[in-house]
Write a protein that holds these residues in place. Structure first.
Motif, PDB file in Angstrom:
ATOM      1  N   TYR B 217       8.072   2.463  -1.780  1.00 60.92           N
ATOM      2  CA  TYR B 217       7.026   1.591  -0.928  1.00 60.92           C
ATOM      3  C   TYR B 217       7.561   0.016  -0.893  1.00 60.92           C
ATOM      4  CZ  TYR B 217       4.476   5.917  -1.188  1.00 60.92           C
ATOM      5  OH  TYR B 217       3.904   7.327  -0.823  1.00 60.92           O
ATOM      6  N   LEU B 218       7.641  -0.474  -2.071  1.00 53.47           N
ATOM      7  CA  LEU B 218       7.892  -1.948  -1.987  1.00 53.47           C
ATOM      8  C   LEU B 218       9.078  -2.345  -1.121  1.00 53.47           C
ATOM      9  CD1 LEU B 218       7.237  -2.406  -5.813  1.00 53.47           C
ATOM     10  CD2 LEU B 218       5.992  -3.371  -4.006  1.00 53.47           C
ATOM     11  N   TYR B 219      10.186  -1.818  -1.161  1.00 56.56           N
ATOM     12  CA  TYR B 219      11.436  -2.372  -0.720  1.00 56.56           C
ATOM     13  C   TYR B 219      11.959  -1.480   0.549  1.00 56.56           C
ATOM     14  CZ  TYR B 219      11.410  -4.785  -5.016  1.00 56.56           C
ATOM     15  OH  TYR B 219      11.183  -5.883  -5.961  1.00 56.56           O
ATOM     16  N   PHE B 220      11.577  -0.159   0.513  1.00 52.07           N
ATOM     17  CA  PHE B 220      12.258   0.563   1.442  1.00 52.07           C
ATOM     18  C   PHE B 220      11.222   1.321   2.596  1.00 52.07           C
ATOM     19  CE2 PHE B 220      15.033   0.429  -2.337  1.00 52.07           C
ATOM     20  CZ  PHE B 220      15.922  -0.311  -1.823  1.00 52.07           C
ATOM     21  N   SER B 221       9.905   1.154   2.494  1.00 55.22           N
ATOM     22  CA  SER B 221       9.124   1.762   3.410  1.00 55.22           C
ATOM     23  C   SER B 221       8.856   1.004   4.606  1.00 55.22           C
ATOM     24  CB  SER B 221       7.651   1.982   2.521  1.00 55.22           C
ATOM     25  OG  SER B 221       7.070   0.845   2.459  1.00 55.22           O
ATOM     26  N   SER B 222       7.988   1.411   5.487  1.00 60.49           N
ATOM     27  CA  SER B 222       7.802   0.712   6.816  1.00 60.49           C
ATOM     28  C   SER B 222       6.659  -0.680   6.228  1.00 60.49           C
ATOM     29  CB  SER B 222       6.988   1.580   7.526  1.00 60.49           C
ATOM     30  OG  SER B 222       5.698   2.220   7.062  1.00 60.49           O
ATOM     31  N   PRO B 286       3.366  -9.730  -8.353  1.00 59.67           N
ATOM     32  CA  PRO B 286       2.226  -8.771  -8.922  1.00 59.67           C
ATOM     33  C   PRO B 286       1.335  -8.339  -7.533  1.00 59.67           C
ATOM     34  CG  PRO B 286       2.390 -10.328 -10.512  1.00 59.67           C
ATOM     35  CD  PRO B 286       3.464 -10.812  -9.415  1.00 59.67           C
ATOM     36  N   ALA B 287       1.066  -9.375  -6.526  1.00 61.37           N
ATOM     37  CA  ALA B 287       0.321  -8.879  -5.376  1.00 61.37           C
ATOM     38  C   ALA B 287       0.945  -7.846  -4.659  1.00 61.37           C
ATOM     39  CB  ALA B 287      -0.095 -10.256  -4.668  1.00 61.37           C
ATOM     40  N   ARG B 288       2.112  -7.892  -4.519  1.00 61.70           N
ATOM     41  CA  ARG B 288       2.604  -6.710  -3.765  1.00 61.70           C
ATOM     42  C   ARG B 288       2.488  -5.307  -4.247  1.00 61.70           C
ATOM     43  NH1 ARG B 288       2.939  -7.441   1.156  1.00 61.70           N
ATOM     44  NH2 ARG B 288       4.387  -5.674   1.622  1.00 61.70           N
ATOM     45  N   LEU B 289       2.633  -5.462  -5.751  1.00 60.56           N
ATOM     46  CA  LEU B 289       2.213  -4.276  -6.513  1.00 60.56           C
ATOM     47  C   LEU B 289       1.002  -3.737  -6.313  1.00 60.56           C
ATOM     48  CD1 LEU B 289       4.294  -2.945  -8.692  1.00 60.56           C
ATOM     49  CD2 LEU B 289       3.341  -4.258 -10.356  1.00 60.56           C
ATOM     50  N   ASP B 290      -0.017  -4.447  -6.645  1.00 60.60           N
ATOM     51  CA  ASP B 290      -1.372  -4.231  -6.148  1.00 60.60           C
ATOM     52  C   ASP B 290      -1.645  -3.607  -4.866  1.00 60.60           C
ATOM     53  OD1 ASP B 290      -1.920  -5.031  -8.858  1.00 60.60           O
ATOM     54  OD2 ASP B 290      -2.852  -7.039  -8.137  1.00 60.60           O
ATOM     55  N   GLN B 333       0.395   6.064 -15.169  1.00 63.36           N
ATOM     56  CA  GLN B 333       1.709   5.292 -15.152  1.00 63.36           C
ATOM     57  C   GLN B 333       1.690   4.460 -13.962  1.00 63.36           C
ATOM     58  OE1 GLN B 333       4.110   5.452 -17.211  1.00 63.36           O
ATOM     59  NE2 GLN B 333       3.425   6.928 -18.727  1.00 63.36           N
ATOM     60  N   TYR B 334       1.257   4.817 -12.947  1.00 62.44           N
ATOM     61  CA  TYR B 334       1.114   3.743 -11.819  1.00 62.44           C
ATOM     62  C   TYR B 334       0.208   2.357 -12.267  1.00 62.44           C
ATOM     63  CZ  TYR B 334       2.941   7.087  -8.270  1.00 62.44           C
ATOM     64  OH  TYR B 334       3.679   8.183  -7.512  1.00 62.44           O
ATOM     65  N   ALA B 335      -0.777   2.609 -12.701  1.00 67.70           N
ATOM     66  CA  ALA B 335      -1.458   1.632 -13.102  1.00 67.70           C
ATOM     67  C   ALA B 335      -1.026   0.782 -14.245  1.00 67.70           C
ATOM     68  CB  ALA B 335      -2.880   2.202 -13.682  1.00 67.70           C
ATOM     69  N   MET B 336      -0.247   1.267 -15.071  1.00 65.37           N
ATOM     70  CA  MET B 336       0.289   0.584 -16.153  1.00 65.37           C
ATOM     71  C   MET B 336       1.590  -0.252 -15.970  1.00 65.37           C
ATOM     72  SD  MET B 336      -0.324   2.813 -19.751  1.00 65.37           S
ATOM     73  CE  MET B 336       0.613   4.358 -19.036  1.00 65.37           C
ATOM     74  N   LEU B 337       2.083   0.111 -14.759  1.00 57.35           N
ATOM     75  CA  LEU B 337       3.403  -0.678 -14.223  1.00 57.35           C
ATOM     76  C   LEU B 337       3.406  -1.925 -14.128  1.00 57.35           C
ATOM     77  CD1 LEU B 337       5.147   1.921 -11.712  1.00 57.35           C
ATOM     78  CD2 LEU B 337       6.017   1.139 -13.866  1.00 57.35           C
ATOM     79  N   THR B 338       4.391  -2.806 -14.622  1.00 58.18           N
ATOM     80  CA  THR B 338       4.520  -4.181 -14.607  1.00 58.18           C
ATOM     81  C   THR B 338       5.684  -4.381 -13.542  1.00 58.18           C
ATOM     82  OG1 THR B 338       5.843  -4.426 -16.560  1.00 58.18           O
ATOM     83  CG2 THR B 338       3.326  -4.491 -16.769  1.00 58.18           C
TER      84      THR B 338
END
Lengths: 96, 364
Positions: B217-222, B286-290, B333-338
């Motif tokens: 999602y972060l690097y290769f999605s639309s 971190p904002a993109r992760l959220d 796991q998604y929630a804990m990812l840094t």
């Protein structure tokens, strides 16, 4: 999380409204309403907003109708509606 | 063959039961599971449970019927061969997994399909081995309580007997890339480029799978900058995306691009690899992760707005760990990812020896 909101907005224009020599204008207009930047929101900001909400938004153009469909969690119903507002009410109309 | 009927329910009787229920039914096969799904109203639950048990446990078919079906599979393979993506998938898998069943598509290699009509006995053995209660999960979604679901499944399915032990799939040898596959398509078509790295098996007690999902999602999605550059701004590609598909054994992290101009293939490949190097070298904001975490939570719930959606979503996760709590564990796991987790997983996966590149091109 709250429940889902499903919303339809019907515009009484479609491909039959295309002026002679500008066939396809209704379809292009619909795509711009959905995907285009506005005076308030850049394309990138709109994209991020849709993505954050995981909103399902599509627009369908028929001969007489254009229908904007939105499906989104109630958490984001108001902000999605604001996101799709097509410019300020007093924006000048372009000449076609 | 599972639609060929049984001694108790020949195909006509089976079909009549479904028709009278107004049920819709289909099935699909993926690398690690086969799913049969039926949608109907609550009052028809018992007859549907009865006929589904009967066909899954006692399907019966003649050698002639099997030969006919094998011919149909060959015809389907030939029909699908007109689709460049199918051939690309087939060749990429074969190159990436020379010694694991993931090396073939669900339809199989053409050489096997051509010989399939002579393998009636093995098809019966396959059913005998895998279609067993210990290898099956029944998912009921809709207007039913867990207690009623257990009671009814027990009533209609409890006479199903356990079978022989299922042989384990031997682990795949480590990747020894980089590998490159070039596929010559015989007619004009847009080039297809896939970069695929060997990736860890699904896990919800490590950050691996969750991190690879978020990388997509972060690097290769639309929603990514690379997509905006390749598809929207420079218009080099009309299809672009990256995907980690959950698998029981190590599978692939795949980036796919359909490129508008063959001259631009090196440029697209370089931009993908530059992005991969960047994500390995720099932690994400971190904002993109959220943003992506929000998307995942809301998109998941959007798909659970009807019974069929709930069941199909559950099937994918239940197939991995045999429990619906797989979903909770993955979302934890998604929630804990840094950002550091993501960078660390990326560095372990996006390595040259894990990479298989496949390029399909028409005549220039």
């Amino acid at each position: 999380m709250k429940s889902l909101r499903s919303h339809r907005q019907v515009f009484y224009c479609g491909s039959a409204s295309d002026p002679a020599g500008k066939e396809g204008l209704a379809a292009v207009t619909a795509q711009l309403v959905l995907h285009g930047a506005t005076l308030q929101r850049s394309y990138r900001e709109k994209l991020d907003d849709f993505f954050r909400m995981a909103a399902h938004v599509e627009i369908q153009v028929d001969q007489e109708l254009t229908v904007l469909t939105r499906l989104v969690n109630e958490d984001h119903a108001a902000s999605l509606a604001a996101n799709l507002r097509y410019g300020p009410p007093d924006a000048p109309l372009a000449q076609v | 063959m599972m639609f060929k009927g049984t001694p108790t329910y020949p195909p006509e009787r089976y079909e009549a039961t479904l028709r009278s229920a107004g049920a819709s039914q289909n099935a699909y096969t993926d690398d690690d599971l086969t799913a049969y799904h039926t949608t109907f109203t609550r009052e028809d639950l018992e007859p549907i449970l009865a006929i589904d048990y009967d066909r899954l446990a006692y399907v019966d078919y003649t050698e002639d019927a099997f030969r006919t079906e094998a011919s149909a599979v060959l015809a389907e393979y030939n029909k699908d061969s007109a689709e460049p993506f199918r051939l690309l998938d087939e060749k990429l898998r074969a190159a990436a997994f020379p010694a694991h069943p993931y090396g073939h598509t669900t339809m199989g290699f053409l050489s096997d399909i051509e010989q399939m009509s002579g393998r009636y006995d093995y098809s019966r053995h396959f059913h005998h081995l895998y279609y067993r209660p210990g290898n099956t999960t029944i998912i009921l979604a809709g207007d039913i309580t867990p207690a009623d679901a257990r009671r009814l499944v027990g009533q209609y399915w409890s006479s199903w007997q356990p079978g022989p032990p299922i042989p384990a799939v031997p682990p795949s040898p480590d990747a020894t890339g980089p590998n490159e596959v070039h596929i010559a398509w015989p007619a004009p078509t847009l080039p297809l480029l896939q970069l695929a790295w060997r990736a860890p098996a699904y896990s919800d007690n490590t950050p691996d799978s969750a991190a690879l999902d978020l990388i997509s999602y972060l690097y290769f999605s639309s929603a990514s900058s690379l997509y905006a550059g390749l598809v929207l701004e420079d218009q080099l590609c009309d299809i672009f995306g990256g995907m980690y598909a959950d698998h029981i054994d190590p599978f692939l992290y795949t980036i796919t691009a359909r490129i508008k101009d063959p001259q631009r293939i090196p440029q697209v490949r370089d931009r993908i690899l530059t992005t991969v190097q960047h994500l390995c070298a720099h932690p994400i904001a971190p904002a993109r992760l959220d943003l992506v975490r929000s998307h995942l939570r809301y998109s998941f719930t959007m798909r659970m707005d009807h019974a069929e959606g709930v069941a199909s979503l559950l099937a994918r996760y239940v197939a991995l760990r045999r429990t619906p709590s797989t979903i909770e564990r993955l979302y934890e796991q998604y929630a804990m990812l840094t950002p550091d987790h993501i960078q660390s997983v990326a560095r372990s996966v996006f390595r040259e020896h894990n990479l298989t590149t496949a390029l399909l091109e028409g005549p220039r």
